[in-house]
Design an enzyme around this catalytic site. Structure first.
Site, PDB file in Angstrom:
ATOM      1  N   ARG A  27      -0.109 -16.079   2.508  1.00 52.89           N
ATOM      2  CA  ARG A  27       1.262 -15.824   2.212  1.00 52.89           C
ATOM      3  C   ARG A  27       1.465 -15.332   0.945  1.00 52.89           C
ATOM      4  O   ARG A  27       2.559 -14.792   0.416  1.00 52.89           O
ATOM      5  CB  ARG A  27       2.222 -17.306   2.565  1.00 52.89           C
ATOM      6  CG  ARG A  27       2.239 -17.938   3.673  1.00 52.89           C
ATOM      7  CD  ARG A  27       3.011 -18.942   3.867  1.00 52.89           C
ATOM      8  NE  ARG A  27       4.315 -18.613   3.536  1.00 52.89           N
ATOM      9  CZ  ARG A  27       5.337 -18.329   4.384  1.00 52.89           C
ATOM     10  NH1 ARG A  27       4.858 -18.158   5.553  1.00 52.89           N
ATOM     11  NH2 ARG A  27       6.637 -17.992   4.321  1.00 52.89           N
ATOM     12  N   TRP A  80       3.711 -14.780  -4.043  1.00 50.26           N
ATOM     13  CA  TRP A  80       3.484 -13.249  -3.550  1.00 50.26           C
ATOM     14  C   TRP A  80       4.580 -12.620  -4.663  1.00 50.26           C
ATOM     15  O   TRP A  80       5.710 -12.697  -4.139  1.00 50.26           O
ATOM     16  CB  TRP A  80       3.765 -12.979  -2.291  1.00 50.26           C
ATOM     17  CG  TRP A  80       3.995 -11.523  -1.985  1.00 50.26           C
ATOM     18  CD1 TRP A  80       5.043 -10.828  -1.770  1.00 50.26           C
ATOM     19  CD2 TRP A  80       2.653 -10.533  -1.586  1.00 50.26           C
ATOM     20  NE1 TRP A  80       4.784  -9.191  -1.570  1.00 50.26           N
ATOM     21  CE2 TRP A  80       3.324  -9.410  -1.449  1.00 50.26           C
ATOM     22  CE3 TRP A  80       1.437 -10.453  -1.773  1.00 50.26           C
ATOM     23  CZ2 TRP A  80       2.560  -8.066  -1.082  1.00 50.26           C
ATOM     24  CZ3 TRP A  80       0.468  -9.579  -1.419  1.00 50.26           C
ATOM     25  CH2 TRP A  80       1.287  -8.336  -1.204  1.00 50.26           C
ATOM     26  N   ASN A 106      10.595 -19.690  -2.272  1.00 57.02           N
ATOM     27  CA  ASN A 106      10.026 -18.570  -1.289  1.00 57.02           C
ATOM     28  C   ASN A 106      11.166 -18.086  -0.902  1.00 57.02           C
ATOM     29  O   ASN A 106      12.121 -18.496  -0.258  1.00 57.02           O
ATOM     30  CB  ASN A 106       9.275 -19.126  -0.172  1.00 57.02           C
ATOM     31  CG  ASN A 106       8.771 -18.020   0.829  1.00 57.02           C
ATOM     32  OD1 ASN A 106       8.852 -16.994   0.272  1.00 57.02           O
ATOM     33  ND2 ASN A 106       8.810 -18.370   2.151  1.00 57.02           N
ATOM     34  N   GLY A 107      11.432 -16.757  -1.389  1.00 55.65           N
ATOM     35  CA  GLY A 107      12.497 -15.656  -0.851  1.00 55.65           C
ATOM     36  C   GLY A 107      12.971 -14.784  -2.142  1.00 55.65           C
ATOM     37  O   GLY A 107      12.320 -14.600  -2.775  1.00 55.65           O
ATOM     38  N   LYS A 490      -1.646   4.337  14.498  1.00 58.10           N
ATOM     39  CA  LYS A 490      -1.824   3.057  14.790  1.00 58.10           C
ATOM     40  C   LYS A 490      -2.819   3.170  16.190  1.00 58.10           C
ATOM     41  O   LYS A 490      -3.549   2.112  16.380  1.00 58.10           O
ATOM     42  CB  LYS A 490      -0.413   2.552  15.259  1.00 58.10           C
ATOM     43  CG  LYS A 490       0.485   2.311  14.172  1.00 58.10           C
ATOM     44  CD  LYS A 490       0.407   1.238  13.539  1.00 58.10           C
ATOM     45  CE  LYS A 490      -0.256   0.931  12.212  1.00 58.10           C
ATOM     46  NZ  LYS A 490      -0.139   2.037  11.015  1.00 58.10           N
ATOM     47  N   GLU A 493      -6.553   3.670  14.900  1.00 58.44           N
ATOM     48  CA  GLU A 493      -7.274   3.000  14.061  1.00 58.44           C
ATOM     49  C   GLU A 493      -7.404   1.325  14.694  1.00 58.44           C
ATOM     50  O   GLU A 493      -8.573   0.835  14.127  1.00 58.44           O
ATOM     51  CB  GLU A 493      -6.547   2.700  12.860  1.00 58.44           C
ATOM     52  CG  GLU A 493      -5.255   1.919  12.583  1.00 58.44           C
ATOM     53  CD  GLU A 493      -4.515   1.773  11.446  1.00 58.44           C
ATOM     54  OE1 GLU A 493      -5.146   1.799  10.252  1.00 58.44           O
ATOM     55  OE2 GLU A 493      -3.139   2.075  11.222  1.00 58.44           O
ATOM     56  N   HIS A 509      -0.030  26.447  21.043  1.00 57.72           N
ATOM     57  CA  HIS A 509      -0.779  27.397  20.250  1.00 57.72           C
ATOM     58  C   HIS A 509      -2.160  26.917  20.246  1.00 57.72           C
ATOM     59  O   HIS A 509      -3.115  27.271  19.040  1.00 57.72           O
ATOM     60  CB  HIS A 509      -0.329  27.424  18.889  1.00 57.72           C
ATOM     61  CG  HIS A 509       0.972  28.018  18.795  1.00 57.72           C
ATOM     62  ND1 HIS A 509       1.376  29.399  18.797  1.00 57.72           N
ATOM     63  CD2 HIS A 509       2.334  27.232  18.617  1.00 57.72           C
ATOM     64  CE1 HIS A 509       2.583  29.677  18.777  1.00 57.72           C
ATOM     65  NE2 HIS A 509       3.120  28.469  18.723  1.00 57.72           N
TER      66      HIS A 509
HETATM   67  C1  AGP Z   1      -2.347   2.343   8.309  1.00 55.33           C
HETATM   68  O1  AGP Z   1      -2.101   1.496   9.249  1.00 55.33           O
HETATM   69  C2  AGP Z   1      -3.784   2.314   7.407  1.00 55.33           C
HETATM   70  N1  AGP Z   1      -3.853   0.824   7.157  1.00 55.33           N
HETATM   71  C3  AGP Z   1      -3.850   3.343   6.356  1.00 55.33           C
HETATM   72  O2  AGP Z   1      -3.419   4.629   6.641  1.00 55.33           O
HETATM   73  C4  AGP Z   1      -2.931   3.031   5.041  1.00 55.33           C
HETATM   74  O3  AGP Z   1      -1.410   3.466   5.396  1.00 55.33           O
HETATM   75  C5  AGP Z   1      -3.373   3.941   3.986  1.00 55.33           C
HETATM   76  O4  AGP Z   1      -4.821   3.624   3.575  1.00 55.33           O
HETATM   77  C6  AGP Z   1      -2.637   3.811   2.798  1.00 55.33           C
HETATM   78  O5  AGP Z   1      -2.557   2.487   2.134  1.00 55.33           O
HETATM   79  P1  AGP Z   1      -1.219   2.136   1.045  1.00 55.33           P
HETATM   80  O6  AGP Z   1      -0.243   2.226   1.492  1.00 55.33           O
HETATM   81  O7  AGP Z   1      -1.995   0.784   0.721  1.00 55.33           O
HETATM   82  O8  AGP Z   1      -1.688   3.268  -0.119  1.00 55.33           O
END
Ligand code: AGP
Length: 613
Positions: A27, A80, A106-107, A490, A493, A509
């Site tokens: 956290r 954090w 926290n908040g 998304k 990856e 194209h």
């Molecule tokens: C996104 O899901 C990835 N983990 C990756 O593209 C990420 O957004 C990119 O490496 C940039 O990271 P940052 O925002 O910490 O700079």
């Protein structure tokens, strides 16, 4: 978000606090501290506070695993950072002078600045940059001997989200707690009573817990736990038994951090937007630019990597529509080497969740070398990009553990909306009425995100149906093209399925040659002026055998004449629609990866922060 733990009972508290904080490091982990009720050499009650910057192990070593800190009642915190960078001074617990009161938080206390100014004018000495220290001094001011009364007054005065663990020096053996919007539980066992931000911190000692209702004050002693409403009337609360195993509990009962963070998006967006709205107007104090300086901006150059780059793409459409400032967007890895031409009065905006991405940091340095003002939009307080930017707009998504970004992405979108409104206002293109209307809709976005999350079963069924795909395409026009890029990334990856996102008008194209029977094409369409165009692109791919999933806003029912499957998101201002269409795309990617049995939170070959070229 941060981690809070507290214990009062018949054992030394410090080792229990450190053990609990260990389980809450997910956290927050930039600093940590404990406060324990103790007694001085004359036997007078004191509160002993020990704090350390860095990971929890620093604090463990300082206190010899807690052995150096006597006392059976204490509170602990792992941080954090949101207000004030990571440091011992900013670490919790915070306390008022002579430690009459010590607390952990926290908040985000949204009105801490005005309270801080008032306390300073009354002679209070506030040393740190945190909103939490302000709360400690305010509580000290209110405390006249009745903890419940003092905490009630605090609750009426502060605005925002908070979970507080509190010690009063003249109440050794007692812990007080109160929460609003930030999680906090109490636990009880033969050994004593506990508070914690999340179950993992105390599962080792008890499964008998109560989730404290909002705005209820709790008083804990070794043998009793009492609840009070803000009118200081005692109320009864029921305890329940936690059945989760400790690993599951760390994820709040979610199967993966990614799913947990997808569901944290409404709160993350709320936490990022609300503190920047005052009386229906956008107020971005940290921007550090006057209206005149904003009016002089000739061009905005945005740069980032990955998902943050997709936010830049969205920002281009949004800022150009709202503030009529030309916006260029570059991948940071390209920007840093192309010897960019940056005219006078170019504002460079670097977006980064981690604030440590090597290419983005290098791009920032290139921009500064050329004399440009740099604004960072960053999630990690005190990170390199945050420190080196001329000004920084922090997104308050809290720590994002899953490699695939979700809640940070959504808070970056929210940041861009706020900036676009502020720029448009400063340049006389948004009057008060329009500003208030846009702000009203911005404040409704978290609830609308919640509504999209309710579609998860339907999205999961679709994901299961296409989890064995070899290729999946995403198409969109305008803002929706940027969202398509994010949906495609998304999916790639975490599911390892090949995917491409295309500006829908560009498909014919060349790439349309890849469309064949059964290939899924996801068409994202929320921009009314481009809706018919997008639909015709969907017809093009469908006529070549594709299966088409339409993602659009309620009301665009004509899409069902073309697509095979449709996911609707609530209507919103079209300039904000990216915040809603990204939710089904995140869930789709998550459930495809889940169906394939892959490691959703830690996908192969990837790191959460790419700190190398
Ligand atoms: C996104 O899901 C990835 N983990 C990756 O593209 C990420 O957004 C990119 O490496 C940039 O990271 P940052 O925002 O910490 O700079």
């Amino acid at each position: 978000m941060c981690g809070i733990v507290g214990f009062t009972g018949r054992r030394q508290a410090a080792p229990i606090l450190l053990d609990g904080l260990e389980k809450l490091e997910y956290r927050g982990y930039d600093s940590a501290g404990i406060a324990v009720s103790s007694a001085d050499k004359d036997g007078q009650p004191v509160i002993e506070v020990v704090k350390a910057k860095g990971r929890l192990k620093v604090l463990r070593e300082m206190t010899d695993e807690g052995r150096f800190v006597p006392g059976v009642c204490g509170i602990g915190h792992t941080r954090w950072a949101t207000h004030g960078e990571p440091s011992v001074l900013n670490a919790h617990p915070h306390y008022a002078k002579d430690k009459r009161v010590a607390l952990v938080h926290n908040g985000i206390i949204e009105n801490y600045q005005s309270i801080r100014e008032r306390l300073l004018s009354e002679g209070y000495e506030i040393e740190s940059a945190t909103d939490t220290e302000v709360a400690a001094h305010l509580l000290d001011k209110y405390y006249k001997g009745d903890p419940i009364e003092a905490i009630s007054r605090l609750v009426f005065r502060v605005r925002g989200s908070y979970a507080l663990g509190i010690l009063f020096r003249d109440r050794p053996g007692e812990i007080y707690a109160v929460r609003k919007d930030s999680p906090l539980i109490v636990g009880r066992s033969e050994e004593g009573s506990f508070i914690a931000s999340d179950a993992p911190a105390i599962l080792r000692y008890t499964r008998d817990v109560c989730f404290i209702p909002d705005l209820e004050i709790v008083r804990l002693t070794a043998d009793e736990i009492h609840f009070y409403n803000v009118d200081q009337e005692e109320v009864e609360e029921t305890f329940s038994r936690i059945e989760w195993d400790s690993k599951a509990a760390e994820k709040g009962g979610f199967a993966h951090f990614m799913l947990k963070e997808i569901y944290e998006q409404p709160k993350a967006v709320r936490d990022t937007v609300n503190p920047r709205i005052q009386d229906g107007r956008v107020v971005i104090g940290e921007l550090g630019m006057s209206d005149e300086e904003i009016a002089r901006i000739s061009r905005i150059q945005m740069t980032a990597c990955g998902s943050a780059y997709h936010v830049c793409m969205t920002a281009k459409y949004m800022i150009e529509q709202t503030a009529r400032i030309p916006v260029d967007v570059d991948l940071a890895s390209e920007f840093r080497y192309r010897d960019p031409v940056l005219a006078d009065h170019t504002l460079v905006i670097v977006i980064s969740q981690s604030g440590e991405t090597a290419d983005s940091l290098a791009a920032l340095r290139e921009a500064k070398k050329r004399g440009c003002r740099v604004l960072g939009i960053v999630n990690v307080v005190g990170s390199s990009i945050a420190r080196e930017a001329d000004s920084v707009f922090y997104t308050w998504a809290g720590p994002e553990i899953a490699v695939a970004t979700t809640k940070a992405y959504s808070t970056q979108l929210a940041a861009v909306y706020l900036l676009a409104i502020a720029f448009g206002k400063a340049r006389g293109l948004i009057d008060r009425t329009k500003e208030e209307e846009m702000v009203e809709e911005l404040l409704r976005l978290p609830d609308k995100i919640e509504r999209v999350l309710e579609e998860k079963e339907k999205i999961q069924r679709l994901a299961n149906q296409f989890s064995n795909s070899r290729d999946i395409f995403f198409i969109g026009r305008g803002l929706d093209y940027a969202s398509s890029l994010e949906g495609s990334l998304k999916l790639k990856e975490i599911s390892y399925i090949h995917s491409e996102a295309y500006a829908a008008g560009e498909l014919k194209h060349g790439t349309i040659s890849l469309i064949e029977d059964g290939i899924l094409v996801v068409g994202v369409s929320t921009q009314s002026e481009l809706f018919e165009k997008l639909v015709s692109n969907m017809v093009e791919v469908k006529s070549r055998g594709a299966r088409v999933l339409g993602v659009t806003s309620y009301g665009n029912y004509g899409i069902e004449n073309v697509d095979d499957y449709t996911i609707y998101v609530p209507k919103t201002w079209e300039c904000f629609s990216a915040s809603l269409v990204v939710i089904p795309l995140q869930l789709f990617a998550y459930y495809v990866a889940l169906a394939k049995g892959l490691d959703v939170d830690k996908p192969r070959n990837l790191a959460k922060s790419v700190t190398v070229e």
